[in-house]
Enzyme design. Sequence first.
Site, PDB file in Angstrom:
ATOM      1  N   ARG A 273     -62.542   2.464   4.695  1.00  0.00           N
ATOM      2  CA  ARG A 273     -61.117   2.623   4.390  1.00  0.00           C
ATOM      3  C   ARG A 273     -60.775   4.114   4.494  1.00  0.00           C
ATOM      4  O   ARG A 273     -61.041   4.884   3.589  1.00  0.00           O
ATOM      5  CB  ARG A 273     -60.841   2.119   2.966  1.00  0.00           C
ATOM      6  CG  ARG A 273     -59.379   1.899   2.634  1.00  0.00           C
ATOM      7  CD  ARG A 273     -59.219   1.283   1.246  1.00  0.00           C
ATOM      8  NE  ARG A 273     -59.835  -0.044   1.191  1.00  0.00           N
ATOM      9  CZ  ARG A 273     -59.202  -1.156   1.590  1.00  0.00           C
ATOM     10  NH1 ARG A 273     -57.970  -1.065   2.091  1.00  0.00           N
ATOM     11  NH2 ARG A 273     -59.794  -2.320   1.530  1.00  0.00           N
ATOM     12  N   SER A 350     -57.106  -9.333  11.188  1.00  0.00           N
ATOM     13  CA  SER A 350     -56.057 -10.082  10.497  1.00  0.00           C
ATOM     14  C   SER A 350     -55.135 -10.696  11.530  1.00  0.00           C
ATOM     15  O   SER A 350     -54.536  -9.959  12.324  1.00  0.00           O
ATOM     16  CB  SER A 350     -55.265  -9.100   9.647  1.00  0.00           C
ATOM     17  OG  SER A 350     -55.057  -9.616   8.398  1.00  0.00           O
TER      18      SER A 350
HETATM   19  N1  LIG Z   1     -57.523   2.242   5.895  1.00  0.00           N
HETATM   20  C1  LIG Z   1     -58.203   1.640   6.876  1.00  0.00           C
HETATM   21  N2  LIG Z   1     -59.314   2.223   7.374  1.00  0.00           N
HETATM   22  C2  LIG Z   1     -60.030   1.628   8.372  1.00  0.00           C
HETATM   23  N3  LIG Z   1     -59.688   0.447   8.921  1.00  0.00           N
HETATM   24  C3  LIG Z   1     -58.567  -0.158   8.453  1.00  0.00           C
HETATM   25  C4  LIG Z   1     -57.781   0.386   7.421  1.00  0.00           C
HETATM   26  N4  LIG Z   1     -56.736  -0.470   7.173  1.00  0.00           N
HETATM   27  C5  LIG Z   1     -56.884  -1.507   8.029  1.00  0.00           C
HETATM   28  N5  LIG Z   1     -57.974  -1.319   8.800  1.00  0.00           N
HETATM   29  C6  LIG Z   1     -58.461  -2.206   9.858  1.00  0.00           C
HETATM   30  O1  LIG Z   1     -57.332  -2.680  10.600  1.00  0.00           O
HETATM   31  C7  LIG Z   1     -57.342  -4.103  10.605  1.00  0.00           C
HETATM   32  C8  LIG Z   1     -55.925  -4.610  10.680  1.00  0.00           C
HETATM   33  O2  LIG Z   1     -55.186  -4.116   9.580  1.00  0.00           O
HETATM   34  S1  LIG Z   1     -54.254  -5.146   8.860  1.00  0.00           S
HETATM   35  O3  LIG Z   1     -53.376  -4.386   8.040  1.00  0.00           O
HETATM   36  O4  LIG Z   1     -55.090  -6.099   8.214  1.00  0.00           O
HETATM   37  N6  LIG Z   1     -53.428  -5.924   9.984  1.00  0.00           N
HETATM   38  C9  LIG Z   1     -52.690  -5.309  10.922  1.00  0.00           C
HETATM   39  O5  LIG Z   1     -52.528  -4.094  10.953  1.00  0.00           O
HETATM   40  C10 LIG Z   1     -52.110  -6.225  11.983  1.00  0.00           C
HETATM   41  N7  LIG Z   1     -51.199  -5.502  12.820  1.00  0.00           N
HETATM   42  C11 LIG Z   1     -53.246  -6.847  12.792  1.00  0.00           C
HETATM   43  O6  LIG Z   1     -54.085  -5.829  13.304  1.00  0.00           O
HETATM   44  C12 LIG Z   1     -58.070  -4.470   9.322  1.00  0.00           C
HETATM   45  O7  LIG Z   1     -58.576  -5.783   9.387  1.00  0.00           O
HETATM   46  C13 LIG Z   1     -59.175  -3.425   9.306  1.00  0.00           C
HETATM   47  O8  LIG Z   1     -60.225  -3.788  10.202  1.00  0.00           O
END
Ligand SMILES: Nc1ncnc2c1ncn2[C@@H]1O[C@H](COS(=O)(=O)NC(=O)[C@@H](N)CO)[C@@H](O)[C@H]1O
Length: 421
Positions: A273, A350
Site C-alpha cells: 500500500r 477489482s
Molecule cells: N495504495 C496502493 N498501493 C499499491 N497498490 C494499490 C493501492 N491501491 C490500490 N492498489 C492496487 O490497485 C488495484 C485496483 O484498485 S481498486 O481501487 O481496487 N480498483 C480500481 O482502481 C479500479 N479502477 C479497478 O482497477 C488494487 O486491487 C490493488 O492491486
Amino acid sequence: MLDLKFIRDNPGLIKHAIQVKRIGLDLDELLQVDRELLELKQRVEALQAERNANAKAVPKVSKEEKPALIEKGKALGEELKELEPALRAHEDALKQLLLRVPNIPLAGVPEGVDDADNVELRREGELPTFDFTPLDHVALLDKHHWADAERVARVSGSRSYLLKGEAALLEQAILTFALTYLADKDFTPLSTTALVRPETLVATGHFPGGEDQVYKIEGLDLMLAGTAEVPVNSLYAGEILPEEDLPIRFAAISAAFRSEAGSAGRDVRGLIRVHEFRKVEQYVICRADQEEALQWFDTLLANAEGILQALELPYRVVQNCTGDMGAGKALMYDIEAWVPSEQLYRETHSCSYLGDWQARRTGLRYKGEGGKPHFAHTLNNTGIAVPRVLVPFLENHQQADGRIRIPAALQPFMGGKAFIG
Ligand SMILES: Nc1ncnc2c1ncn2[C@@H]1O[C@H](COS(=O)(=O)NC(=O)[C@@H](N)CO)[C@@H](O)[C@H]1O
C-alpha cells in the site's frame, strides 16, 4: 447517478440500496427538495405566462389603461426575480443529493458490512510448499538490495518505494506483459496521464465522498487520479457516440496516486500500500444492455485471471458484499493472490460493473436504435497493478537460495531469464 424519474417511482428500492450499501443519504430529503423545486418551477412558469399575456395585452388597451398594465408587468418581473435565488439553490441542492444516490446492487449480491462479508467463489492454483523457510517480500528485497527503503523514505516519506536492478526490470516486465496480453485481447492500449480535472472524479463516482483519498495540486484546477479509470472514463464525456463505435475497450497504463487517508497503520511495510503506483486498467464502454455488459464483466475477470495464471500465482475470486462495493457498483468481484508470508489471500484486482450510473454522471451517451441517445454502460477491472503484485510474485516464486523464478510467459519480457537474484 440514477434517473430522477426512476428514483421518484422507486423510493423503496433506493432506500434499500442506501441501507445495504451503508450510504449516508436521506432520500426523503432529496424527494422533499425535488418537490419544492417542482413547485418553484410551476410558480415561475405561471408568472412567466401571466407576464407574457400581460405584455401582449398592453398594445391592445386604451392609453389610459396602459400604465396599470405596464406596472403589473414590472411587478410580475420583480416577483420572478425574487424566485431566482431559491430556484438556483434548489437545483444545486438536488444535483448534489442526486450525485450521492447509490447504484442498485444486482439481484444475488450478498448483503454485508465490509470485506469480511465478501463471498469466496473459487480458488485457482496450487498453494506453494517450501522445503526451506520462506522469506517475506521485504526480506527478499533486502537480500538482493532491490529496495533501499530507508533512503527512499528520507526522500519521499512513508508509503514510498523504489525498486533497483532486476526488481526494476521485473516491475516493468510485468506491466508490459499485462499491456501486451490485453492488446492481444483487442483492448486498445492507452498510456494516460494521472493529472485530471475535479469533475472527472465526480464523473467516476470517486467524488463526492473520496476527496480525502486524492492529492490536489496547489493553485491548479488539477488533481492526481488514483486510477486510470478516471481519465479514461471522461475521455468521451459529453459526447453522443455512434452505436457502431461500441464496445470501446481500453487497457490504460498510468501512474496512480492515493493518499491512503484512513489506512494508518495498515500495510506500512513494503509494497502492498504505497502513495504512488502503476496500473494497467481494463475499461469497457458498451451499449445499455445488461446481458451484453455482464458478458464484458466475465471477459474483464477472465483477462485478469489469465494474467495471474500466466504469472503462475495462486489466487481466489470473491464476490464483494453490498457494504464493500462502493456507491456506484451494481456488481463487483475482487481477485486476491496468495501471500505465503501472511498465509492470506490479498486483493490484487477489482472488477466492477456500474450499469449507466457512471455514464449518467459523465454525460457518456451513444445514439441507440431509433436514433435516440442512451447512456452507455461502463465496466472496469485491474489488468495488473505494481508494486502490489510483486508481493505474491516474489514470495511464491522464491527459491531456497533466494533467487526468484520467472514464469515462462514472462521470460520473453525479462531477456529470456528463468531466474533473477
Ligand atoms: N495504495 C496502493 N498501493 C499499491 N497498490 C494499490 C493501492 N491501491 C490500490 N492498489 C492496487 O490497485 C488495484 C485496483 O484498485 S481498486 O481501487 O481496487 N480498483 C480500481 O482502481 C479500479 N479502477 C479497478 O482497477 C488494487 O486491487 C490493488 O492491486
